[in-house]
Design a protein around this motif. Structure first.
Motif, PDB file in Angstrom:
ATOM      1  N   MET A   1      51.721  38.788  19.528  1.00  0.00           N
ATOM      2  CA  MET A   1      52.369  39.133  20.778  1.00  0.00           C
ATOM      3  C   MET A   1      51.305  39.572  21.782  1.00  0.00           C
ATOM      4  N   ILE A   2      51.456  39.111  23.018  1.00  0.00           N
ATOM      5  CA  ILE A   2      50.572  39.485  24.116  1.00  0.00           C
ATOM      6  C   ILE A   2      51.397  40.309  25.097  1.00  0.00           C
ATOM      7  N   PHE A   3      50.846  41.441  25.523  1.00  0.00           N
ATOM      8  CA  PHE A   3      51.536  42.322  26.452  1.00  0.00           C
ATOM      9  C   PHE A   3      50.759  42.395  27.756  1.00  0.00           C
ATOM     10  N   VAL A   4      51.475  42.251  28.858  1.00  0.00           N
ATOM     11  CA  VAL A   4      50.867  42.315  30.185  1.00  0.00           C
ATOM     12  C   VAL A   4      51.558  43.432  30.954  1.00  0.00           C
ATOM     13  N   GLY A   5      50.773  44.345  31.493  1.00  0.00           N
ATOM     14  CA  GLY A   5      51.301  45.421  32.326  1.00  0.00           C
ATOM     15  C   GLY A   5      50.796  45.247  33.739  1.00  0.00           C
ATOM     16  N   ILE A   6      51.698  45.397  34.709  1.00  0.00           N
ATOM     17  CA  ILE A   6      51.332  45.216  36.112  1.00  0.00           C
ATOM     18  C   ILE A   6      51.782  46.433  36.903  1.00  0.00           C
ATOM     19  N   ASP A   7      50.834  47.072  37.584  1.00  0.00           N
ATOM     20  CA  ASP A   7      51.158  48.149  38.503  1.00  0.00           C
ATOM     21  C   ASP A   7      51.218  47.533  39.898  1.00  0.00           C
ATOM     22  N   VAL A   8      52.401  47.525  40.474  1.00  0.00           N
ATOM     23  CA  VAL A   8      52.668  46.822  41.732  1.00  0.00           C
ATOM     24  C   VAL A   8      52.366  47.720  42.922  1.00  0.00           C
ATOM     25  N   ALA A   9      51.716  47.143  43.932  1.00  0.00           N
ATOM     26  CA  ALA A   9      51.469  47.833  45.196  1.00  0.00           C
ATOM     27  C   ALA A   9      51.684  46.840  46.342  1.00  0.00           C
ATOM     28  N   LYS A  10      51.520  47.298  47.548  1.00  0.00           N
ATOM     29  CA  LYS A  10      51.801  46.460  48.719  1.00  0.00           C
ATOM     30  C   LYS A  10      50.884  45.238  48.799  1.00  0.00           C
ATOM     31  N   ASP A  11      49.581  45.452  48.731  1.00  0.00           N
ATOM     32  CA  ASP A  11      48.619  44.369  48.940  1.00  0.00           C
ATOM     33  C   ASP A  11      47.947  43.863  47.673  1.00  0.00           C
ATOM     34  N   LYS A  12      48.030  44.641  46.584  1.00  0.00           N
ATOM     35  CA  LYS A  12      47.331  44.273  45.356  1.00  0.00           C
ATOM     36  C   LYS A  12      48.134  44.740  44.153  1.00  0.00           C
ATOM     37  N   HIS A  13      47.802  44.172  42.993  1.00  0.00           N
ATOM     38  CA  HIS A  13      48.433  44.591  41.742  1.00  0.00           C
ATOM     39  C   HIS A  13      47.334  44.781  40.713  1.00  0.00           C
ATOM     40  N   ASP A  14      47.377  45.898  39.985  1.00  0.00           N
ATOM     41  CA  ASP A  14      46.447  46.125  38.884  1.00  0.00           C
ATOM     42  C   ASP A  14      47.111  45.637  37.607  1.00  0.00           C
ATOM     43  N   CYS A  15      46.338  44.880  36.804  1.00  0.00           N
ATOM     44  CA  CYS A  15      46.900  44.209  35.633  1.00  0.00           C
ATOM     45  C   CYS A  15      46.117  44.555  34.378  1.00  0.00           C
ATOM     46  N   CYS A  16      46.835  44.620  33.279  1.00  0.00           N
ATOM     47  CA  CYS A  16      46.262  44.886  31.970  1.00  0.00           C
ATOM     48  C   CYS A  16      46.847  43.870  30.992  1.00  0.00           C
ATOM     49  N   ILE A  17      46.003  43.251  30.183  1.00  0.00           N
ATOM     50  CA  ILE A  17      46.471  42.302  29.173  1.00  0.00           C
ATOM     51  C   ILE A  17      45.985  42.788  27.815  1.00  0.00           C
ATOM     52  N   LEU A  18      46.958  43.053  26.927  1.00  0.00           N
ATOM     53  CA  LEU A  18      46.651  43.556  25.591  1.00  0.00           C
ATOM     54  C   LEU A  18      47.047  42.547  24.533  1.00  0.00           C
ATOM     55  N   GLY A  19      46.255  42.499  23.460  1.00  0.00           N
ATOM     56  CA  GLY A  19      46.547  41.633  22.332  1.00  0.00           C
ATOM     57  C   GLY A  19      47.462  42.309  21.327  1.00  0.00           C
ATOM     58  N   PRO A  20      47.672  41.655  20.181  1.00  0.00           N
ATOM     59  CA  PRO A  20      48.613  42.155  19.181  1.00  0.00           C
ATOM     60  C   PRO A  20      48.298  43.561  18.663  1.00  0.00           C
ATOM     61  N   ASP A  21      47.049  43.912  18.579  1.00  0.00           N
ATOM     62  CA  ASP A  21      46.663  45.234  18.081  1.00  0.00           C
ATOM     63  C   ASP A  21      46.303  46.174  19.227  1.00  0.00           C
ATOM     64  N   THR A  22      46.884  45.940  20.382  1.00  0.00           N
ATOM     65  CA  THR A  22      46.664  46.701  21.617  1.00  0.00           C
ATOM     66  C   THR A  22      45.198  46.727  22.054  1.00  0.00           C
ATOM     67  N   GLU A  23      44.422  45.733  21.638  1.00  0.00           N
ATOM     68  CA  GLU A  23      43.062  45.653  22.156  1.00  0.00           C
ATOM     69  C   GLU A  23      43.111  44.996  23.535  1.00  0.00           C
ATOM     70  N   GLU A  24      42.278  45.492  24.441  1.00  0.00           N
ATOM     71  CA  GLU A  24      42.231  44.926  25.787  1.00  0.00           C
ATOM     72  C   GLU A  24      41.569  43.562  25.710  1.00  0.00           C
ATOM     73  N   LEU A  25      42.304  42.528  26.089  1.00  0.00           N
ATOM     74  CA  LEU A  25      41.753  41.179  26.080  1.00  0.00           C
ATOM     75  C   LEU A  25      40.899  40.924  27.314  1.00  0.00           C
ATOM     76  N   PHE A  26      41.191  41.652  28.376  1.00  0.00           N
ATOM     77  CA  PHE A  26      40.390  41.647  29.608  1.00  0.00           C
ATOM     78  C   PHE A  26      40.298  43.087  30.069  1.00  0.00           C
ATOM     79  N   GLN A  27      39.218  43.412  30.760  1.00  0.00           N
ATOM     80  CA  GLN A  27      39.185  44.717  31.413  1.00  0.00           C
ATOM     81  C   GLN A  27      40.306  44.731  32.439  1.00  0.00           C
ATOM     82  N   ILE A  28      40.845  45.895  32.725  1.00  0.00           N
ATOM     83  CA  ILE A  28      41.895  45.992  33.733  1.00  0.00           C
ATOM     84  C   ILE A  28      41.357  45.413  35.039  1.00  0.00           C
TER      85      ILE A  28
END
Length: 111
Positions: A1-28
């Motif tokens: 399972m891959i989990f993606v978290g997005i913090d929404v703002a007006k002009d930009k969004h900060d994103c986090c993508i985690l793998g099955p063991d909650t390891e960060e697949l990309f830096q935020i």
């Protein structure tokens, strides 16, 4: 399972993508709130999994700021969950005694 978290703002969004063991697949990372930014997000997601049934995306309910990205995620067939910001705020406060409110921290909490 891959989990993606997005913090929404007006002009930009900060994103986090985690793998099955909650390891960060990309830096935020940060994307612009436009189709080019969404394309960057989709490219990163698809680079870790082509199976959309294995991808879960959470983002804050921030009114009209989240409408465009939510619509784009749904149009691309992603399982997307809109999260009440009060829930993530209370969860974040319960994780630490420090006051750590940043968009990057919030992006990870939406995973």
């Amino acid at each position: 399972m891959i989990f993606v978290g997005i913090d929404v703002a007006k002009d930009k969004h900060d994103c986090c993508i985690l793998g099955p063991d909650t390891e960060e697949l990309f830096q935020i990372f940060t994307i612009r709130n436009n189709s080019d930014g969404y394309g960057e997000l989709f490219h990163k997601i698809e680079s870790v999994s082509k199976d959309k049934s294995q991808i879960k995306i959470g983002l804050e309910a921030t009114g009209h700021y989240s409408y465009n990205i939510l619509g784009s995620l749904l149009d691309h067939g992603y399982h997307t969950f809109v999260i009440n910001p009060l829930h993530t705020n209370l969860y974040r406060k319960g994780q630490s005694l420090r006051k750590t409110k940043t968009d990057k921290v919030d992006a990870r909490l939406h995973c």
